[in-house]
Design a protein around this motif. Structure first.
Motif, PDB file in Angstrom:
ATOM      1  N   VAL A  97      13.019  65.564  77.216  1.00 55.80           N
ATOM      2  CA  VAL A  97      14.411  65.733  76.795  1.00 55.80           C
ATOM      3  C   VAL A  97      15.343  65.441  77.973  1.00 55.80           C
ATOM      4  CG1 VAL A  97      16.133  67.416  76.007  1.00 55.80           C
ATOM      5  CG2 VAL A  97      13.887  67.328  74.908  1.00 55.80           C
ATOM      6  N   SER A  98      15.006  65.962  79.138  1.00 58.34           N
ATOM      7  CA  SER A  98      15.818  65.712  80.330  1.00 58.34           C
ATOM      8  C   SER A  98      15.825  64.224  80.682  1.00 58.34           C
ATOM      9  CB  SER A  98      15.263  66.536  81.500  1.00 58.34           C
ATOM     10  OG  SER A  98      15.912  66.190  82.695  1.00 58.34           O
ATOM     11  N   LEU A  99      14.649  63.611  80.615  1.00 60.12           N
ATOM     12  CA  LEU A  99      14.526  62.176  80.905  1.00 60.12           C
ATOM     13  C   LEU A  99      15.363  61.357  79.924  1.00 60.12           C
ATOM     14  CD1 LEU A  99      13.080  60.097  82.719  1.00 60.12           C
ATOM     15  CD2 LEU A  99      11.187  60.147  81.095  1.00 60.12           C
ATOM     16  N   THR A 100      15.313  61.736  78.672  1.00 55.84           N
ATOM     17  CA  THR A 100      16.074  61.032  77.635  1.00 55.84           C
ATOM     18  C   THR A 100      17.577  61.149  77.895  1.00 55.84           C
ATOM     19  OG1 THR A 100      14.315  61.464  76.051  1.00 55.84           O
ATOM     20  CG2 THR A 100      16.428  60.801  75.143  1.00 55.84           C
ATOM     21  N   ARG A 101      18.016  62.329  78.303  1.00 60.07           N
ATOM     22  CA  ARG A 101      19.441  62.513  78.621  1.00 60.07           C
ATOM     23  C   ARG A 101      19.854  61.632  79.803  1.00 60.07           C
ATOM     24  NH1 ARG A 101      18.912  68.641  78.228  1.00 60.07           N
ATOM     25  NH2 ARG A 101      19.309  69.027  76.034  1.00 60.07           N
ATOM     26  N   ARG A 102      19.001  61.596  80.819  1.00 66.92           N
ATOM     27  CA  ARG A 102      19.296  60.764  81.993  1.00 66.92           C
ATOM     28  C   ARG A 102      19.360  59.284  81.603  1.00 66.92           C
ATOM     29  NH1 ARG A 102      14.685  61.921  85.775  1.00 66.92           N
ATOM     30  NH2 ARG A 102      15.635  60.276  87.008  1.00 66.92           N
ATOM     31  N   LEU A 103      18.423  58.845  80.757  1.00 72.68           N
ATOM     32  CA  LEU A 103      18.428  57.456  80.299  1.00 72.68           C
ATOM     33  C   LEU A 103      19.707  57.150  79.526  1.00 72.68           C
ATOM     34  CD1 LEU A 103      14.704  57.179  79.153  1.00 72.68           C
ATOM     35  CD2 LEU A 103      15.788  55.735  80.889  1.00 72.68           C
ATOM     36  N   ASP A 120      21.052  56.160  83.801  1.00 68.08           N
ATOM     37  CA  ASP A 120      20.386  56.415  85.086  1.00 68.08           C
ATOM     38  C   ASP A 120      19.165  55.507  85.224  1.00 68.08           C
ATOM     39  OD1 ASP A 120      19.099  57.411  87.323  1.00 68.08           O
ATOM     40  OD2 ASP A 120      19.050  59.496  86.615  1.00 68.08           O
ATOM     41  N   LYS A 121      19.254  54.503  86.102  1.00 66.72           N
ATOM     42  CA  LYS A 121      18.147  53.557  86.291  1.00 66.72           C
ATOM     43  C   LYS A 121      16.920  54.229  86.880  1.00 66.72           C
ATOM     44  CE  LYS A 121      21.152  49.567  86.669  1.00 66.72           C
ATOM     45  NZ  LYS A 121      21.687  48.519  87.523  1.00 66.72           N
ATOM     46  N   ALA A 122      17.133  55.249  87.681  1.00 71.39           N
ATOM     47  CA  ALA A 122      15.993  55.980  88.247  1.00 71.39           C
ATOM     48  C   ALA A 122      15.198  56.657  87.131  1.00 71.39           C
ATOM     49  CB  ALA A 122      16.462  57.001  89.274  1.00 71.39           C
ATOM     50  N   ALA A 123      15.880  57.044  86.074  1.00 68.89           N
ATOM     51  CA  ALA A 123      15.191  57.673  84.937  1.00 68.89           C
ATOM     52  C   ALA A 123      14.264  56.661  84.265  1.00 68.89           C
ATOM     53  CB  ALA A 123      16.207  58.211  83.931  1.00 68.89           C
ATOM     54  N   LEU A 124      14.689  55.416  84.204  1.00 74.50           N
ATOM     55  CA  LEU A 124      13.821  54.382  83.631  1.00 74.50           C
ATOM     56  C   LEU A 124      12.584  54.199  84.503  1.00 74.50           C
ATOM     57  CD1 LEU A 124      13.376  52.284  81.395  1.00 74.50           C
ATOM     58  CD2 LEU A 124      14.622  50.645  82.814  1.00 74.50           C
ATOM     59  N   ASP A 131      20.831  55.666  74.527  1.00 81.23           N
ATOM     60  CA  ASP A 131      22.016  56.449  74.166  1.00 81.23           C
ATOM     61  C   ASP A 131      22.051  56.864  72.702  1.00 81.23           C
ATOM     62  OD1 ASP A 131      22.431  53.827  73.397  1.00 81.23           O
ATOM     63  OD2 ASP A 131      24.571  53.832  73.872  1.00 81.23           O
ATOM     64  N   THR A 132      21.192  56.272  71.862  1.00 79.18           N
ATOM     65  CA  THR A 132      21.153  56.653  70.440  1.00 79.18           C
ATOM     66  C   THR A 132      19.813  57.278  70.056  1.00 79.18           C
ATOM     67  OG1 THR A 132      20.372  54.459  69.794  1.00 79.18           O
ATOM     68  CG2 THR A 132      22.762  54.829  69.785  1.00 79.18           C
ATOM     69  N   LEU A 133      18.957  57.509  71.031  1.00 82.60           N
ATOM     70  CA  LEU A 133      17.605  57.987  70.791  1.00 82.60           C
ATOM     71  C   LEU A 133      17.614  59.431  70.299  1.00 82.60           C
ATOM     72  CD1 LEU A 133      14.629  57.195  71.125  1.00 82.60           C
ATOM     73  CD2 LEU A 133      14.761  58.020  73.454  1.00 82.60           C
ATOM     74  N   GLN A 134      16.938  59.655  69.182  1.00 86.98           N
ATOM     75  CA  GLN A 134      16.771  60.996  68.626  1.00 86.98           C
ATOM     76  C   GLN A 134      15.274  61.266  68.530  1.00 86.98           C
ATOM     77  OE1 GLN A 134      19.282  63.169  67.669  1.00 86.98           O
ATOM     78  NE2 GLN A 134      20.727  61.685  68.514  1.00 86.98           N
ATOM     79  N   LEU A 135      14.763  62.173  69.341  1.00 89.22           N
ATOM     80  CA  LEU A 135      13.333  62.488  69.330  1.00 89.22           C
ATOM     81  C   LEU A 135      13.090  63.613  68.327  1.00 89.22           C
ATOM     82  CD1 LEU A 135      12.588  62.457  73.168  1.00 89.22           C
ATOM     83  CD2 LEU A 135      12.226  60.637  71.513  1.00 89.22           C
ATOM     84  N   THR A 154      10.265  65.123  67.699  1.00 86.04           N
ATOM     85  CA  THR A 154       9.330  66.126  68.218  1.00 86.04           C
ATOM     86  C   THR A 154       9.678  66.567  69.628  1.00 86.04           C
ATOM     87  OG1 THR A 154       7.854  64.457  69.138  1.00 86.04           O
ATOM     88  CG2 THR A 154       7.443  65.146  66.864  1.00 86.04           C
ATOM     89  N   ARG A 155      10.764  66.063  70.193  1.00 83.89           N
ATOM     90  CA  ARG A 155      11.195  66.307  71.562  1.00 83.89           C
ATOM     91  C   ARG A 155      10.276  65.628  72.578  1.00 83.89           C
ATOM     92  NH1 ARG A 155      14.226  71.235  73.049  1.00 83.89           N
ATOM     93  NH2 ARG A 155      12.669  71.424  74.677  1.00 83.89           N
ATOM     94  N   ALA A 156       9.243  64.921  72.103  1.00 86.05           N
ATOM     95  CA  ALA A 156       8.311  64.227  72.992  1.00 86.05           C
ATOM     96  C   ALA A 156       8.629  62.737  72.954  1.00 86.05           C
ATOM     97  CB  ALA A 156       6.882  64.485  72.557  1.00 86.05           C
ATOM     98  N   LEU A 157       8.639  62.107  74.102  1.00 85.28           N
ATOM     99  CA  LEU A 157       9.003  60.700  74.205  1.00 85.28           C
ATOM    100  C   LEU A 157       7.828  59.761  73.933  1.00 85.28           C
ATOM    101  CD1 LEU A 157      11.284  58.728  74.856  1.00 85.28           C
ATOM    102  CD2 LEU A 157      10.787  59.036  77.284  1.00 85.28           C
ATOM    103  N   LEU A 158       6.604  60.168  74.283  1.00 88.87           N
ATOM    104  CA  LEU A 158       5.454  59.281  74.140  1.00 88.87           C
ATOM    105  C   LEU A 158       5.223  58.806  72.705  1.00 88.87           C
ATOM    106  CD1 LEU A 158       3.135  57.779  75.453  1.00 88.87           C
ATOM    107  CD2 LEU A 158       1.726  59.839  75.164  1.00 88.87           C
TER     108      LEU A 158
END
Length: 181
Positions: A11-17, A21-25, A66-70, A72-76
């Motif tokens: 969730v934090s990574l997704t917010r940074r992306l 935030d290029k470092a988040a990528l 910026d439009t990503l909705q997870l 399950t809160r999991a990015l994988l």
């Protein structure tokens, strides 16, 4: 199995992306690229295709962050679905390209290559003619104009044009029979 810490990190990574935030990528790549690469190998047949799938997946993540909705809160899981969709698109593109190509039995036989070489040689011979004779050949032989039309276009009499065509044909015929092309 993902832990609460992993999903919180996602969730934090997704917010940074989403914030650009290029470092988040880079962090997402470091964290998920090995898993995505193993998954892509199950979907694609070559190293190049696998690399393209992983790259396209991370590009999609960056573009849609910026439009990503997870759900399950999991990015994988989201990344795996994106990778699978890119693999399907890649397979469709390969299939379309294969369907656009002639089957091997319809591909040009060796005689066709020989004929192409002869035609190239004839074109080279025409190109070696004097500029006016070359233009007459182009107008009459290639573009299909009558002698009368070509003579009018070039400001020549039909007799003069006919004589030049006759000389050019004789020269080409002599070159063909002499060199046995």
């Amino acid at each position: 199995m993902e832990t609460d810490n992993d999903t919180d990190a996602d969730v934090s990574l997704t917010r940074r992306l989403a914030g650009g935030d290029k470092a988040a990528l880079a962090d997402a790549f470091d964290r998920f690229a090995p898993t995505l690469t193993r998954y892509a190998w199950a979907l694609a047949g070559s190293r190049q295709d696998v690399e393209e799938l992983v790259q396209d997946t991370f590009l999609t993540l960056w573009q849609k962050a910026d439009t990503l909705q997870l759900s399950t809160r999991a990015l994988l899981p989201w990344l795996l679905v994106v990778c699978r969709n890119h693999a399907r698109n890649q397979a469709r593109a390969v299939a379309k390209q294969a369907s656009d190509e002639l089957p091997a039995e319809l591909a040009s036989p060796p005689e066709a290559e020989e004929a192409r070489e002869r035609l190239r040689w004839v074109r080279d011979e025409i190109d070696s003619l004097a500029p006016l004779d070359r233009r007459i050949c182009e107008l009459c032989l290639i573009e299909g104009h009558s002698y009368t039309e070509a003579a009018e276009m070039l400001g020549l009499s039909v007799g003069a044009l006919t004589q030049r065509v006759s000389r050019s044909r004789a020269r080409l015929k002599k070159a063909v029979t002499h060199d046995e092309h």
